[in-house]
Design an enzyme around this catalytic site. Structure first.
Site, PDB file in Angstrom:
ATOM      1  CE  LYS A 112      66.916   4.814   6.717  1.00 55.23           C
ATOM      2  NZ  LYS A 112      68.280   4.379   6.306  1.00 55.23           N
ATOM      3  CB  SER A 193      70.443   5.370   9.295  1.00 57.70           C
ATOM      4  OG  SER A 193      70.247   4.967   7.936  1.00 57.70           O
ATOM      5  CB  THR A 214      75.397   5.163   2.856  1.00 65.30           C
ATOM      6  OG1 THR A 214      74.171   5.829   2.537  1.00 65.30           O
ATOM      7  CG2 THR A 214      76.539   5.839   2.119  1.00 65.30           C
ATOM      8  N   GLY A 216      76.450   0.070   6.075  1.00 67.93           N
ATOM      9  CA  GLY A 216      76.025  -0.617   7.287  1.00 67.93           C
ATOM     10  C   GLY A 216      74.603  -0.386   7.728  1.00 67.93           C
ATOM     11  CB  SER A 217      72.151   2.261   7.048  1.00 65.03           C
ATOM     12  OG  SER A 217      72.946   3.258   7.631  1.00 65.03           O
TER      13      SER A 217
END
Length: 613
Positions: A112, A193, A214, A216-217
């Site tokens: 990422k 994200s 943080t 759900g990402s």
């Protein structure tokens, strides 16, 4: 032309000879021979000499050029590493001398674009505010991957600033990277994200990829893109050199097409002890703080040993449906989605697990009412610390206000679709951790009914672990708690933003506990109970999450792998890169173009019509 585009073209030039050999057309040049290949299978091929890391790296680059940059245009990869082929050749050279550094040796991976790599690539969090000189050094995660012989293939797109810039943000969109799409339906959202990481793993652009979470990402992109996601315990993987939201909740974890692949990836990136750069790697997450529990001294070196196709036999699981009916009572969760989850619950039982309905038993999870305050407070000060570690970028050495100012000055590229109201909100946070802010309240503590301080928020979120997952596991003797992860992927909407109906990652986000997300079903709408085989599949996946207390990754991996083996949901439903999802029964009619008909022949009695009238 921007730097990532130049590097992509450079790598395309390197690949041209291999792509042009006897193949014509971009689509024909897209390799498929190692689609869905696992880490173990690829290692076996490389060990036998049937495959080299360089060949595999070239295959992935060719797929990215053919399907990500062109073709259907997934747009999951924001930058390719110009040194990827060099890393692959080095891995091959070591293997030829009998040196294999770990389970990811020679395996191409994607990171990422908020994870520092001390090389030629940018680390931008999707924002031009961080574009310029690359990071000075590797993040701990990147350093561990290099030490393990992995090939860092490139960076993936993300929701800009990890989806913490605006309440109206669009998952998968960043100013630098544009909009990432879902391999199951290009019009569908990949969720954020870590959107690019999830989409890239699903599309076979790398063997595994890495994102950050943080709240759900990692698991939301895994759910939306039909892959496995492991959100580790906070502190099991280091956040050193990762663009932060919150030192209380941030963690780095993998996306993989199988539980075993994700487990292998976790084995490489974890910090089994204090790494010297992130205090969390020497301690315990918020949920365990003050309880007397300490960091385990026997953290495993290899998480793949917990993969078990019979992992659900004899397991005791608590199922909760809290929130599954939707955040908004006016936008209820569609019935077929709820039905698909119930089928997954039945599959758990069929595979040998005992399921306890926690909601029916009257169990309630303590709310993490302090979470948003904690994230705002942490972000304001954590991001400024990160900016101090960067040089040669617009916000280097600056503060959150520096990023706000940059966005205002470059609104045409940074804010074409949504604003930065979360940034503005975070900037107003009082630095005193005991300042009682009347904008935040909670009924959890008697002292927070009219205002809440940062210290109060930490106490409330700690209790969300103690009186949530930990209490459920203890009270019912559970191995884990299970729920649906998120609603299936929605159609990307640049005008109105995201369409989240429900999400369950908040059950463990605030206390910092782990999740393993695994594909579970493909919701479908059937004509009627009397026609159970006349059904339309939505074409997008639904996943379930296994939740546990801190450092329970071994148990969660065992359970998730047992479910995966029993259901094989992804194996039977691979992405098609369809333009839309659903892709059937939407074509419409076939129009017939009107044709000019000849005039009838005149009869003997017909009058002759004068010309030009």
């Amino acid at each position: 032309m921007n730097t990532p585009a130049i590097r992509i073209l450079f790598l395309a030039a390197l690949l041209t000879p291999s792509l042009a050999s006897g193949q014509s057309g971009a689509q024909n040049a897209v390799p498929t021979q190692h689609n869905e290949a696992t880490v173990a299978q690829l290692q076996a091929e490389m060990a036998s000499g049937m495959l080299t890391s360089e060949e595999l790296t070239r295959e992935y680059i060719a797929r990215i050029l053919g399907l990500d940059q062109s073709g259907p245009g997934v747009n999951a990869v924001i930058e390719l590493n110009p040194d990827a082929l060099v890393m692959a050749r080095n891995a091959d050279a070591l293997r030829s001398r009998g040196v294999v550094l770990g389970p990811l040796h020679g395996i191409p991976v994607l990171l990422k674009d908020n994870i520092d790599t001390g090389d030629k690539m940018q680390t931008s969090a999707g924002s031009f505010a961080l574009v310029g000189l690359p990071a000075r050094r590797d993040s701990t995660v990147a350093a561990n991957l290099r030490a393990g012989g992995a090939v860092i293939l490139g960076k993936t797109n993300l929701s800009e600033w990890a989806n913490f810039r605006s309440f109206e943000s669009i998952s998968g969109w960043s100013g630098r990277g544009g909009q990432t799409h879902n391999p199951y339906g290009i019009d569908r959202n990949p969720c954020g994200s870590s959107s690019g990481s999830g989409a890239a793993a699903s599309a076979n652009f790398a063997t595994v990829s890495f994102g950050s979470e943080t709240d759900g990402s990692i698991v939301c992109p895994a759910n939306a893109n039909g892959v496995v996601g492991i959100k580790p315990t906070v502190g099991l993987t280091s956040r050193a050199g990762v663009v932060p939201i919150s030192h209380t909740q941030d963690t780095v974890g993998p996306h993989g097409r199988t539980v075993a692949d994700a487990a292998a990836a976790l084995s490489v990136i974890q910090s089994r002890s204090f790494d010297g750069r992130d205090p969390a790697t020497g301690g315990v997450p918020l949920g365990w703080q003050g309880t007397g529990k300490t960091r385990p001294t026997n953290i495993p070196t290899d998480y793949t040993k917990f993969v078990n196709p019979n992992g659900l036999q004899g397991a005791k699981l608590g199922v909760t449906r809290v929130g599954l009916n939707g955040f908004d009572p006016f936008v209820p969760t569609p019935g077929p989605v709820l039905d698909a989850f119930e089928e997954a619950v039945q599959a758990l039982q069929d595979a040998g697990a005992t399921v306890i309905d926690l909601d029916a038993a009257g169990f309630t999870f303590s709310p993490a009412d302090g979470e948003f305050l904690v994230l705002l407070y942490d972000f304001k000060f954590d991001v400024a610390k990160y900016f101090m570690a960067r040089a040669g970028v617009p916000v280097a050495g600056g503060t959150l206000q520096s990023a706000i100012d940059f966005n205002n000055a470059h609104a045409d590229t940074e804010m074409p679709f949504f604003n930065q109201d979360i940034f503005d909100f975070a900037e107003t946070m009082n630095p005193d951790p005991n300042f009682c802010d009347p904008r935040f309240t909670s009924a959890v503590l008697p002292t927070t009914t009219t205002c809440m301080s940062y210290s109060d928020a930490l106490k409330i979120d700690h209790l969300a672990g103690v009186n949530g997952i930990d209490a459920a596991i203890s009270q019912f003797g559970l191995d884990a708690v299970v729920s649906a992860t998120d609603n299936p992927a929605w159609a990307t909407d640049l005008l109105f933003g995201d369409h989240f109906i429900f999400g369950t990652s908040g059950l463990v986000a605030a206390p910092g506990y782990p999740i393993v997300q695994v594909p579970a079903a493909f919701p479908k709408l059937c004509a009627s109970p009397t026609q159970p085989t006349n059904c339309t599949q939505y074409g997008v996946p639904l996943g379930i999450s296994f939740f546990g207390t801190a450092f329970s990754e071994p148990k969660l991996i065992k359970l998730a792998s047992g479910f995966e083996a029993a259901t094989q949901v992804r194996a039977h439903n691979l992405p098609t890169f369809a333009a839309t999802a659903p892709s059937t029964n939407i074509q419409g009619t076939t129009l017939t173009k009107p044709t000019r008909r000849a005039a009838p022949a005149p009869t003997g009695t017909a009058k002759k019509v004068p010309h030009h009238l």
